[in-house]
Enzyme design. Structure first.
Site, mmCIF file in Angstrom:
data_model
loop_
_atom_site.group_PDB
_atom_site.id
_atom_site.type_symbol
_atom_site.label_atom_id
_atom_site.label_comp_id
_atom_site.label_asym_id
_atom_site.label_seq_id
_atom_site.Cartn_x
_atom_site.Cartn_y
_atom_site.Cartn_z
ATOM 1 N N ARG A 42 3.031 4.509 -1.817
ATOM 2 C CA ARG A 42 2.831 5.427 -2.938
ATOM 3 C C ARG A 42 3.361 4.805 -4.228
ATOM 4 N NH1 ARG A 42 4.159 11.826 -2.098
ATOM 5 N NH2 ARG A 42 2.576 12.306 -0.534
ATOM 6 N N ASP A 62 -10.990 3.933 3.299
ATOM 7 C CA ASP A 62 -9.895 3.009 3.578
ATOM 8 C C ASP A 62 -10.333 1.550 3.622
ATOM 9 O OD1 ASP A 62 -7.968 4.944 3.679
ATOM 10 O OD2 ASP A 62 -7.855 5.045 5.858
ATOM 11 N N GLY A 97 0.802 -1.215 0.000
ATOM 12 C CA GLY A 97 0.000 0.000 0.000
ATOM 13 C C GLY A 97 0.835 1.265 0.000
ATOM 14 N N ILE A 133 -10.493 10.997 3.886
ATOM 15 C CA ILE A 133 -11.492 12.044 3.680
ATOM 16 C C ILE A 133 -11.422 12.618 2.269
ATOM 17 C CG2 ILE A 133 -9.981 13.849 4.629
ATOM 18 C CD1 ILE A 133 -12.493 15.193 5.744
ATOM 19 N N HIS A 138 -5.631 11.553 2.223
ATOM 20 C CA HIS A 138 -6.161 10.669 3.257
ATOM 21 C C HIS A 138 -7.592 10.287 2.898
ATOM 22 C CE1 HIS A 138 -3.068 10.119 6.232
ATOM 23 N NE2 HIS A 138 -2.799 11.416 6.264
#
Length: 380
Positions: free
Chosen positions: A95, A166, A93, A138, A136
Site C-alpha cells: 500500500r 492483477d 507492491g 475485481i 482486490h
C-alpha cells in the site's frame, strides 16, 4: 545459470501477492537475477505469505534467490539498502506509504542508487482519492470499465481470476514500465519511480473497445457486440459430448469457409452483419454444433481458416499438440506451469527455474554483501 535477454540485470523484489511477484517472475524468466526479500519464518510457525512462498506450487515465485530479512529492524533495513545499491530495478507492491514507513521509500533509495528504477504496483495507484483504500482485482477491473464488458447479454459479469487486473493490467504493466524506465536510466543515468496502477492497466486493455464505443461502433450494453458474444460467428458452442468449441470467422472469406465446411446452406446465414438476426443465428448454429462431438469438430475444422479452436480446460491445454510443439507449458518439480514467454531468437531462455524455500539464499547473499552480523542472522 541465468540465460536470456535480461541476464545482465539485478532486481530486488519485496515479497508480496499478485501483480508484483508476477512482474518479478517475468523478469526472472528472461534471465534477470531477482533477489526476493522475504519475511523471516519462525520455526514451527510458517503461515500466511511465508507458507505460500515456500510451496512449489507458487509458480509466481519461481526463479528467485530469497533472503529473509526483518524489515522492521535497523539491521534488516540497512541490508535491504545494501542490496538496492547494487540493483538496477526495485519492485514492490505494498500500500502507498508502507515502504516509506520502513525507511525504504523512493527518496532514500534513489539517493543511494541514482540510476535505480523504483517500480511500484498497487490497485488504485499511488495518488487519487481511492489510493489508501483496500481493494482486490475485481474492484480494480470494475472501475476500469473492463468488467462490465465481460458477460453475456442480460447476465452479471463473469469474474476472471486475476487475468485482466492483477496480471494483465498490473504485473505486465509493471514489467513493461520498469524496462521502459531502465532504458531511460541506461541512456541518462537517471532513475525514477514507476507508478503502475491496476486500474490504469485494466483501462489500457480496453483501448480498442473504448475507441469503437466513442464513435458508435460498440454498444454500452454488454454481450450484444460482435466481439463479446453477441454475434453468432464470434462465440462458443457446446458439442454433443458437452465439451465446447470456439469460432471467430469475422472476415467474409473465413465466414464463407465456415458455411461451406458446416453445410450452412440456410439463406438466413447470408445476414452475417445484421445484428438483429444474431440471436436467431446463434440458435441455429447451436443446433448444428450439438450434432457432433468436440473431437469430430476438431477433425473437421482445426487448422483451417475457419478461425476455430477447442475450449480446453487446465488439464487439456498442456496436452494440445500445438502447445507441445511450442513448449508453451513445462513441468518443474511435478508442477505443470506456463513456460517463460515470449521467445527470443538470439538470447533464448534455457530452462524454467524452480521455486526455492523462503530464505534459502540468506547466507550466501549476506556473504556476498560482506555482512556477518550475528544479530542480522538471528533475525532471519
Amino acid at each position: 545459470m541465468r540465460a536470456g535477454p535480461l541476464s545482465h540485470l539485478t532486481v530486488v523484489e519485496f515479497a508480496g501477492l499478485g501483480p508484483a511477484p508476477f512482474a518479478a517472475m517475468m523478469l526472472a524468466d528472461q534471465g534477470a537475477r531477482v533477489i526476493r526479500i522475504d519475511r523471516p519464518v519462525k520455526p514451527g510457525k510458517a503461515s500466511g505469505m511465508a507458507a505460500l512462498t515456500a510451496r512449489k506450487s507458487d509458480v509466481l515465485s519461481r526463479g528467485r534467490e530469497s533472503i529473509a530479512l526483518d524489515l522492521k529492524s535497523p539491521e534488516g533495513q540497512q541490508t535491504a539498502l545494501a542490496l538496492i545499491e547494487r540493483a538496477d530495478i526495485l519492485i514492490e507492491g505494498f500500500r502507498p506509504g508502507v515502504m516509506e514507513s520502513l525507511g525504504l521509500g523512493p527518496d532514500i533509495c534513489l539517493q543511494r542508487r541514482p540510476s535505480l528504477v523504483y517500480g511500484r504496483v498497487t490497485g488504485w495507484g499511488q495518488t487519487g482519492p481511492l489510493s489508501q483504500a483496500a481493494g482486490h482485482d475485481i474492484n480494480y477491473v470494475a472501475i476500469s470499465g473492463a468488467l462490465h464488458s465481460n458477460r453475456r447479454a442480460g447476465e452479471a459479469p463473469t469474474v476472471a481470476p486475476g487475468l485482466i487486473g492483477d496480471f494483465g493490467g498490473g504485473g505486465m504493466l509493471l514489467a513493461f514500465g520498469v524496462l521502459a524506465a531502465l532504458s531511460h536510466a541506461k541512456a541518462t543515468g537517471e532513475g525514477q519511480v514507476v507508478d503502475a496502477a491496476i486500474t490504469d492497466g485494466a483501462a489500457l486493455l480496453t483501448a480498442l473497445v473504448q475507441g469503437w464505443h466513442s464513435v458508435g461502433l460498440w454498444n454500452s450494453e454488454a454481450g450484444v457486440n460482435n466481439g463479446d458474444g453477441g454475434a453468432h460467428f464470434y462465440n462458443t458452442y457446446p458439442c454433443a459430448d458437452g465439451k465446447l468449441i470456439s469460432i471467430g470467422p469475422m472476415e467474409p472469406q473465413f465466414y464463407a469457409l465456415l458455411r461451406e465446411k458446416c453445410a450452412l446452406t440456410d439463406p438466413a446465414f447470408d445476414a452475417q452483419w445484421d445484428a438483429s438476426q444474431w440471436p436467431a443465428l446463434k440458435a441455429k448454429l447451436a443446433e448444428v454444433f450439438a450434432t457432433k462431438t468436440r473431437q469430430q469438430w476438431c477433425d473437421l475444422l482445426e487448422g483451417t481458416d475457419v478461425c476455430f479452436a477447442p475450449v480446453l480446460d487446465l488439464d487439456e491445454a498442456p496436452r494440445h499438440p500445438h502447445n507441445i510443439a511450442r513448449g508453451t507449458f513445462v513441468t518443474m518439480d511435478g508442477i505443470t506451469q506456463p513456460a517463460p514467454a515470449p521467445k527470443f531468437s538470439r538470447t533464448p531462455v534455457t530452462s524454467c527455474h524452480s521455486v526455492g524455500e523462503v530464505g534459502s539464499d540468506t547466507a550466501s547473499i549476506l556473504k556476498e554483501l560482506g555482512c556477518d552480523s550475528p544479530k542480522l542472522a538471528a533475525s532471519s
